[in-house]
Design a protein around this motif. Structure first.
Motif: not given
Length: 427
Positions: A5, A7-13
């Motif tokens: 949450k 470090h990774e982009s909000e695009v993670r699905s």
């Protein structure tokens, strides 16, 4: 999950659908960091037809790396590529009397689609492409233009020109032959549909909701292509490689596509994407279409091992027997719970359970995950449970997973009924 949450982009699905940190996997089972087991009815969205960490692949890769085999080679000649080309021809193409050149593209399926679209436009000197309702072909700009779902399409960043959408088989119900519908548009000089360079289709629309094209419809589309000098592209990225029981999804129809795109399971879990094109279409100039990672030597090694499954009838036979289990259980669920208005659709080991109740499939997927099973959703409204287990899944494990699905459906129904009863009591 804090690290992701943060470090990774909000695009993670998928991490949102399956909120666990997975540590290892074997066959048809994943394990999280706490050691909990999850039956995999997701199979990397069709990338893991032969299961996680297939021992044939693992052993071959270890040996290749220990022998200092070429890892990255652009499109130079390598031993790994030579062995793959020979094996693919001997095991897949030659027995099916198929004569295709093989072009290795960038590492993912959308790269193969982009390549195919660019090639047909160059060969035919026309820009229009015909795609179909509910189609999914990738999310880079060219392949997104032939993808139908509005969730992925936005006026701000997609070129909507040069693509005409037509109704897929069954779009208007069983009484309308949409191939005749398409033919009418092409015959009518005032229809507004430009003669296309190609028609691109999936024999089974996986992301689109498990919509299965009939063999008759596929033959009708092929005949239209012949009559109007249009090239036929079959996108077999997700439903090829044995998913329907035959290596290619279109084999039962007898059609002969001009171009076939392959990726996902062809690399055995490693990135590999390729275009099969008829010899007369191979009109590229050297270096005219390139990519730094075209042709993954590790994936060649993996694929050669997995192609051995096709040296006999084991895969077609095992898919047929497991399809019987899958279809029968889904029909039993449909009949046991008439209130969910379920519809069973599919072929081989790709099946969908369409449930039109709003949000129901999402709740079932979440409940199934809590019980130790991964299952993805499909369709424009996420109203189809998408069954996509590895082809190598053991029958007992397949049945265990299907029991989890039934238990999850029952649980969601009970929760909804209890909620309605509480609301009635409050009122």
């Amino acid at each position: 999950m804090k690290t992701f949450k943060q470090h990774e982009s909000e695009v993670r699905s998928y991490i949102r659908s399956f909120p666990a940190i997975f540590k290892k996997a074997k066959g048809s089972i994943l394990y999280d960091e706490q050691g909990k087991e999850y039956i995999d009815f997701f199979a990397g969205a069709g990338t893991l037809n032969y299961g996680h960490n297939n021992p044939l692949v693992s052993e071959a890769l270890i040996k290749y790396i220990q022998d200092d085999g070429i890892i990255h080679g652009l499109d130079k000649a390598t031993t790994a590529k030579k062995i793959f080309l020979e094996k693919f021809y001997d095991i897949v193409l030659h027995p099916r009397h198929m004569e295709y050149k093989i072009q290795f593209t960038g590492p993912t399926g959308t790269n193969a689609v982009e390549t195919a679209l660019k090639l047909v436009r160059m060969v035919k000197g026309r820009s229009n492409i015909i795609a179909f309702t509910n189609a999914f072909h990738g999310l880079t700009l060219g392949s997104m233009a032939v993808t139908a779902n509005s969730f992925y399409r936005d006026e701000a960043f997609i070129n909507r020109t040069n693509v005409s959408f037509m109704p897929f088989d069954g779009y208007f119900g069983e009484d309308v032959n949409t191939a005749d519908y398409l033919r009418k548009y092409l015959e009518d000089q005032s229809s507004g549909v430009d003669l296309p360079a190609a028609i691109i289709l999936e024999c089974i629309q996986a992301e689109g909701g498990i919509n299965v094209a009939s063999d008759e419809w596929l033959r009708d589309i092929e005949q239209i292509c012949k009559d109007f000098d249009i090239l036929l592209i079959v996108d077999d990225i997700q439903v090829g490689n044995g998913r329907t029981g035959s290596f290619f999804s279109f084999e039962s129809s007898g059609i002969n596509p001009d171009i076939i795109t392959l990726s996902k399971s062809i690399g055995g879990g490693l990135p590999l994407s390729m275009v099969l094109l008829k010899t007369e279409l191979d009109q590229w100039k050297p270096g005219e279409h390139t990519g730094t990672f075209r042709g993954n030597n590790l994936a060649f090694i993996a694929s050669v091992e997995l192609l051995s499954y096709w040296e006999n009838d084991n895969i077609p036979n095992t898919v047929k027997s497991k399809e019987k289990i899958l279809k029968e259980r889904l029909m039993e669920i449909k009949n046991e719970y008439p209130s969910i208005q379920a519809e069973v659709r599919g072929k081989g080991l790709i099946y969908g359970l369409k449930i039109p109740l709003r949000g129901f499939c999402t709740e079932v997927s979440e409940e199934a995950f809590s019980r130790g099973l991964l299952i993805e959703l499909a369709g424009a409204e996420d109203n189809v449970l998408k069954f996509l287990p590895p082809l190598t899944i053991e029958p007992d494990l397949l049945n265990e997973g299907l029991q989890i699905i039934e238990d999850s459906i029952k649980s969601v129904l009970e929760k909804r009924e209890a909620m309605i009863e509480d609301l009635n009591n409050d009122s």
